[in-house]
Scaffold this motif. Structure first.
Motif, PDB file in Angstrom:
ATOM      1  N   GLU A 177       0.825  -1.209   0.000  1.00 55.64           N
ATOM      2  CA  GLU A 177       0.000   0.000   0.000  1.00 55.64           C
ATOM      3  C   GLU A 177       0.859   1.258   0.000  1.00 55.64           C
ATOM      4  OE1 GLU A 177      -3.158   0.285  -0.467  1.00 55.64           O
ATOM      5  OE2 GLU A 177      -3.339  -1.889  -0.630  1.00 55.64           O
ATOM      6  N   SER A 219     -10.247  -4.496   5.423  1.00 56.02           N
ATOM      7  CA  SER A 219      -9.126  -5.034   4.644  1.00 56.02           C
ATOM      8  C   SER A 219      -8.452  -6.221   5.323  1.00 56.02           C
ATOM      9  CB  SER A 219      -8.086  -3.934   4.400  1.00 56.02           C
ATOM     10  OG  SER A 219      -7.513  -3.497   5.626  1.00 56.02           O
ATOM     11  N   LEU A 231      -5.807   1.250   4.721  1.00 54.60           N
ATOM     12  CA  LEU A 231      -5.222  -0.070   4.500  1.00 54.60           C
ATOM     13  C   LEU A 231      -3.833  -0.162   5.108  1.00 54.60           C
ATOM     14  CD1 LEU A 231      -6.311  -0.694   0.799  1.00 54.60           C
ATOM     15  CD2 LEU A 231      -7.145  -1.908   2.796  1.00 54.60           C
TER      16      LEU A 231
END
Length: 465
Positions: free
Chosen positions: A78, A278, A399
């Motif tokens: 991410e 997530s 995330l």
């Protein structure tokens, strides 16, 4: 060759191809890390659960170590992909106003194809796992799913003159995403068990390739630009920035406070929603659930029904309740579902958590509509470009943050991240009371001009000839 004006097939194929491998990504990373860290093969069973009561404390410590490493891997992916994706999204969205919408549709599909092919190469040739982090970065240079969906919604807005037709087609896009992603998620577990990882990755890549060919050769451009003069990306970004400034400079103080409050609530809810949810796949892989690939596929498929139930909820509740109440119900739904997840220790309870979470998607379309109502129609494009940027920023930061928190807390309480996300939902729920306060303070003289089309466009807003 006569070209077509339908983006729905693109969304359908993209949703199927993406959700075919979405549950597999964390599972593949998890299995590779298990093999590398424990020097043993991954425990595969024909039963619904891979946990054996006689495995002992050593097996539990192995689970915790692999869980920690997998969540950190998600964090690295991410972090490396977030900033490039956000920058490219802003540039493409603003650039599409001068050079058509297809660029915002085609480039993200190229990035998705690169991403899937990278997974296929790493899986097939047993390459270094961290090459996938590099693949995430490279694919983000082409934009992401937010860029593609923004381009598709803009394409539909260009083609639809009637407001009801526009609403119906946009709602149809959401329905297509929910249905096709559900079908793909159900297929994933059986596909993985029957063929392994390579064939699902190859199938997804072929689907993405077909989708790209359709967009390049068969999809017509929605905006016919007669002026062939060069429009630089820098100029497009400057026009976008000026448009965002115009949103706040063209209204009253109370209106600006209201719009800023709505944007803040939207961003906070996106952060809690995307960040908290997530970690569900890793949570399902961990003890005591230890779900197999079949159960993970069913769980992902059931989760996609939230799109359908939320759509029905908006359609029904919006006729009898104010917008703020509908948003509050949706946030309460997510909050209750996350608390349920944190304490779900059996397969049955983990499936049942989707019931309290059935309206969790409602706040997103309703809040977009609320923001749109307090901005003049001449500023809608700049507004939604700003909202798309903040939505991508909030979801990516969520995330990354929740991946790192899960790595820290998985050893003593794997459900802590869900409790934290539920707690964060309380903040935007409390802030909703201020929305009614600012609405009550606004006079009719201040609100009526904001909903009209009488404001003359500035030179930068004038359409390109």
């Amino acid at each position: 060759m006569k070209k077509l004006y339908f983006v729905e097939p693109i969304v359908a194929i993209y949703a199927f191809a993406s959700f075919l491998i979405f549950p597999l990504v964390q599972q593949y990373v998890y299995r590779r890390l298990w093999r590398d860290l424990t020097n043993s093969s991954y425990p595969v069973s024909d039963n619904s659960s891979r946990c054996a009561p006689t495995n002992g404390s050593n097996h539990s410590s192995q689970h915790e170590e692999v869980q920690r490493a997998a969540s950190l891997f998600s964090l690295y992916s991410e972090l490396f992909s977030m900033i490039p994706s956000l920058i490219v999204t802003l540039i493409l969205v603003s650039y599409s106003d001068q050079r058509g919408r297809k660029v915002t549709i085609i480039l993200p599909m190229v990035g998705s194809l690169v991403y899937v092919l990278s997974f296929l190469a790493v899986s097939f040739f047993e390459l270094n796992l961290y090459l996938l982090v590099v693949a995430s970065f490279v694919s983000s240079l082409f934009g992401g799913i937010g860029t593609l969906l923004g381009g598709c919604f803009s394409y539909i807005a260009d083609r639809c003159e009637d407001g009801k037709e526009k609403t119906l087609r946009m709602a149809g896009v959401d329905m297509v995403i929910g249905l096709l992603s559900g079908v793909a998620s159900i297929s994933t577990g059986y596909f993985l068990r029957a063929t392994g990882f390579n064939w699902p990755f190859l199938t997804s890549a072929l689907a993405q390739l077909v989708n790209l060919l359709y967009a390049v050769f068969f999809l017509a451009e929605s905006r016919v630009i007669e002026n062939q003069g060069e429009v630089s990306c820098g100029m497009a970004v400057r026009r976008l920035v000026k448009g965002v400034q115009q949103i706040f400079s063209g209204g009253s103080r109370n209106r600006n406070y209201l719009l800023g409050l709505l944007i803040t609530i939207f961003s906070l809810y996106t952060f809690a929603d995307f960040g908290g949810l997530s970690m569900i796949t890793l949570y399902e892989l961990n003890e005591p659930l230890c779900w197999s690939e079949i159960l993970i596929g069913y769980g992902s498929a059931i989760s996609t029904t939230v799109f359908l139930t939320s759509f029905v909820g908006v359609a029904v509740l919006s006729h009898c309740l104010p917008d703020v109440a509908v948003v509050f119900i949706g946030m309460l739904s997510l909050c209750g579902g996350l608390i349920f997840v944190a304490f779900a220790k059996t397969t049955l309870l983990m499936f049942l958590v989707r019931i309290p979470m059935m309206f969790a998607v409602m706040p997103f379309p309703v809040m977009r509509s609320m923001m749109s109502k307090v901005v003049s129609k001449a500023d809608q494009g700049a507004l939604f470009a700003c909202v798309a940027f903040l939505e991508s920023l909030s979801s990516n930061i969520g995330l990354a943050v929740f991946s790192s928190i899960y790595a820290i807390t998985v050893a003593w309480h794997p459900g802590f991240t869900f409790l934290l996300a539920a707690s964060l939902c309380i903040i935007p729920m409390m802030m909703l009371s201020l929305v009614n306060l600012f609405r009550a303070e606004e006079s009719e003289e201040e609100t009526e001009p904001l909903l009209s089309d009488d404001r003359a466009p500035t030179p930068d807003e004038a359409p390109v000839a």
